[in-house]
Design a protein around this motif. Structure first.
Motif, short mmCIF file in Angstrom:
data_model
loop_
_atom_site.label_atom_id
_atom_site.label_comp_id
_atom_site.label_asym_id
_atom_site.label_seq_id
_atom_site.Cartn_x
_atom_site.Cartn_y
_atom_site.Cartn_z
N LEU A 38 0.85 -1.19 0.00
CA LEU A 38 0.00 0.00 0.00
C LEU A 38 0.88 1.24 0.00
O LEU A 38 1.72 1.42 0.90
CB LEU A 38 -0.89 -0.02 1.24
CG LEU A 38 -2.09 0.93 1.25
CD1 LEU A 38 -3.09 0.56 0.16
CD2 LEU A 38 -2.77 0.90 2.62
N PHE A 39 0.73 2.07 -1.02
CA PHE A 39 1.47 3.32 -1.13
C PHE A 39 0.52 4.48 -0.83
O PHE A 39 -0.53 4.60 -1.46
CB PHE A 39 2.04 3.49 -2.54
CG PHE A 39 3.07 2.46 -2.92
CD1 PHE A 39 4.40 2.61 -2.56
CD2 PHE A 39 2.71 1.34 -3.65
CE1 PHE A 39 5.35 1.66 -2.92
CE2 PHE A 39 3.64 0.38 -4.02
CZ PHE A 39 4.96 0.54 -3.64
N LYS A 40 0.90 5.34 0.13
CA LYS A 40 0.06 6.48 0.51
C LYS A 40 0.78 7.79 0.23
O LYS A 40 2.00 7.82 0.02
CB LYS A 40 -0.32 6.39 1.99
CG LYS A 40 -1.23 5.21 2.33
CD LYS A 40 -1.71 5.30 3.78
CE LYS A 40 -2.73 4.20 4.08
NZ LYS A 40 -3.25 4.29 5.46
N ASN A 41 0.00 8.87 0.23
CA ASN A 41 0.55 10.23 0.03
C ASN A 41 1.40 10.33 -1.23
O ASN A 41 2.48 10.94 -1.24
CB ASN A 41 1.38 10.67 1.25
CG ASN A 41 0.55 10.71 2.51
OD1 ASN A 41 -0.61 11.13 2.49
ND2 ASN A 41 1.12 10.27 3.62
N ILE A 101 -5.65 9.85 -7.90
CA ILE A 101 -5.20 8.78 -7.01
C ILE A 101 -4.00 9.24 -6.20
O ILE A 101 -2.98 9.67 -6.77
CB ILE A 101 -4.85 7.50 -7.81
CG1 ILE A 101 -6.12 6.85 -8.36
CG2 ILE A 101 -4.08 6.50 -6.94
CD1 ILE A 101 -5.88 5.58 -9.15
N THR A 102 -4.12 9.17 -4.88
CA THR A 102 -2.99 9.49 -3.99
C THR A 102 -2.61 8.29 -3.12
O THR A 102 -1.58 8.29 -2.45
CB THR A 102 -3.33 10.69 -3.08
OG1 THR A 102 -4.52 10.38 -2.33
CG2 THR A 102 -3.54 11.95 -3.89
N THR A 103 -3.50 7.28 -3.10
CA THR A 103 -3.24 6.04 -2.36
C THR A 103 -3.62 4.86 -3.24
O THR A 103 -4.65 4.90 -3.90
CB THR A 103 -4.07 5.99 -1.06
OG1 THR A 103 -3.68 7.06 -0.20
CG2 THR A 103 -3.85 4.66 -0.33
N LEU A 104 -2.77 3.84 -3.26
CA LEU A 104 -3.10 2.66 -4.08
C LEU A 104 -2.43 1.42 -3.51
O LEU A 104 -1.42 1.49 -2.80
CB LEU A 104 -2.68 2.88 -5.54
CG LEU A 104 -1.20 3.12 -5.84
CD1 LEU A 104 -0.43 1.80 -6.02
CD2 LEU A 104 -1.05 3.96 -7.11
N LYS A 105 -3.00 0.27 -3.85
CA LYS A 105 -2.42 -1.02 -3.51
C LYS A 105 -1.83 -1.62 -4.78
O LYS A 105 -2.50 -1.67 -5.81
CB LYS A 105 -3.48 -1.96 -2.94
CG LYS A 105 -2.95 -3.36 -2.61
CD LYS A 105 -4.05 -4.27 -2.06
CE LYS A 105 -3.52 -5.66 -1.76
NZ LYS A 105 -4.56 -6.56 -1.22
#
Length: 405
Positions: free
Chosen positions: A95-98, A110-114
């Motif tokens: 999970l990538f955030k910010n 999109i600012t957060t994705l798996k």
């Protein structure tokens, strides 16, 4: 996953009447590339040039790569370890955030994705995380999620850890996949599309200056890998057997250090026992047939300067012919078959192991002529279901057996 598997497009898969492509059409493939202007400048092109690149197969190549790029969009993101988490729902993912500073993701909000790791990305991710890849693999295998999460949080407290991650956005299923970790400073994105454009333009202008003609025999690809096999009009007779065609291999790997490479390989054209013409593609070690190389760490100016090394192609062909010509002296054909069979039996290559029985069964035959030998080797390479990496292994193996016997 099938959509990321290496695929082969053979000549009989090409569009009917595919005799080339116009320059302005070809350039559409790299319209969004940061190196678009460099291509225009280096080849001194007019963006609206309707001149046709008379290389059969070029239109099919353009269509395949264009379609692939639309379905599987590459996205590079720079992310701190503080903004990375593990997500175990349905399937392990990262999970990538910010997420910031990415125009494509900004456009689709999109600012957060798996991202689900593919190929060797999971191992590479943990290897880049202070080399905990083996440890992490054991934790995941035993479902020790809490321990893995604790390790991640402890590492976040120790040191800043910012990396560039190559993601693939599957636009059809709207899923993201982690492909690789790339350098944050000296990584130049010489991708498949750029490779195809450079190859076709370079060969087009070579034809104009040398009169040597090129056509695409077949090509192999996936989302970050490309091999183009170009037949040239340069041919030499191998007495009593057939002919050696000068074949130019243009390859690219977007992830490995060596990006774009031109090299010569061998194509032996011969008439098989059924009186049909066949071609056996075999490969010497790249180091002695390399024409030119551009690496991902090489700046644009030097990269384009390296294209001038193309003159080595004809020299390589002359040397290859001297080596391949020695197959006319083969007397112990079954000894060569035995050598290849032993190499296959003892191979540790996963793709070969899967088909070890089928491959060795093909070689259980008495060979009396060199033409029969070439024919049986072709049957190995074209065994139904054989993966591209296995074919590549066999091309090297057969060259060694025939030439360095």
């Amino acid at each position: 996953m099938d959509k990321f598997r290496k695929k082969s497009v053979e000549k009989n898969d090409f569009f009917n009447g595919d005799d080339g492509i116009e320059i302005n059409k070809l350039l559409e493939l790299i319209k969004e590339s940061e190196y678009y202007s460099n291509i225009i400048q280096h080849f001194q092109l007019n963006e609206d040039d309707l001149t046709k690149i008379n290389i059969p197969g070029a239109k099919t190549l353009f269509n395949v790569l264009s379609t692939s790029n639309k379905k599987l969009r590459k996205v590079d993101i720079n992310v701190e370890l503080q903004d990375i988490f593990f997500d175990y729902s349905s399937k392990f993912g990262i999970l990538f955030k910010n997420i910031q500073e990415n125009d494509y993701l900004n456009r689709i909000n999109i600012t957060t994705l798996k991202a689900y790791p593919i190929h060797s990305a999971e191992k590479d991710f943990f290897a880049n995380l202070y080399e905990i890849d083996k440890y992490a693999s054991i934790l995941l295998k035993n479902d020790f999620k809490d321990i893995l999460d604790t390790n991640l949080e402890l590492l976040k407290q120790k040191k800043q850890h910012k990396k560039k991650y190559r993601l693939i956005h599957d636009t059809e299923d709207n899923l993201f996949f982690l492909r690789a970790i790339v350098s944050t400073d000296r990584y130049y994105n010489y991708d498949n599309a750029l490779t195809a454009v450079i190859a076709l333009l370079k060969l087009h202008f070579e034809t104009l200056s040398t009169k040597v003609k090129y056509e695409l025999n077949f090509f192999e690809y996936n989302e970050s890998f490309l091999r183009l096999y170009f037949k040239t009009s340069e041919v030499k007779e191998i007495k009593g057997i057939g002919h050696l065609e000068n074949t130019l291999l243009v390859s690219n790997d977007e992830i490995k250090r060596e990006a774009l490479r031109f090299s010569n390989i061998c194509t032996i054209r011969f008439v098989a026992s059924n009186n049909e013409e066949q071609r056996l593609f075999i490969k010497p070690k790249d180091v002695k047939t390399k024409v030119l190389t551009i690496t991902h760490g090489m700046g644009v100016e030097k990269a384009f300067l390296n294209l001038e090394d193309f003159v080595k192609s004809n020299q390589n062909f002359e040397q290859l012919f001297k080596e391949v010509e020695t197959i006319t002296k083969i007397k112990e054909h079954n000894q060569i078959v035995h050598l290849v069979r032993d190499k296959i039996i003892n191979s540790n290559t996963d793709e070969i192991k899967k088909f070890k029985y089928e491959l060795t069964k093909i070689l259980l035959i008495d060979i009396k002529t060199t033409t029969q030998l070439l024919e049986i080797f072709n049957k190995l390479i074209y065994l139904d279901g054989l993966e591209i990496d296995a074919k590549e292994y066999l091309r090297y193996l057969i060259y060694e057996a025939l030439i360095n016997r």
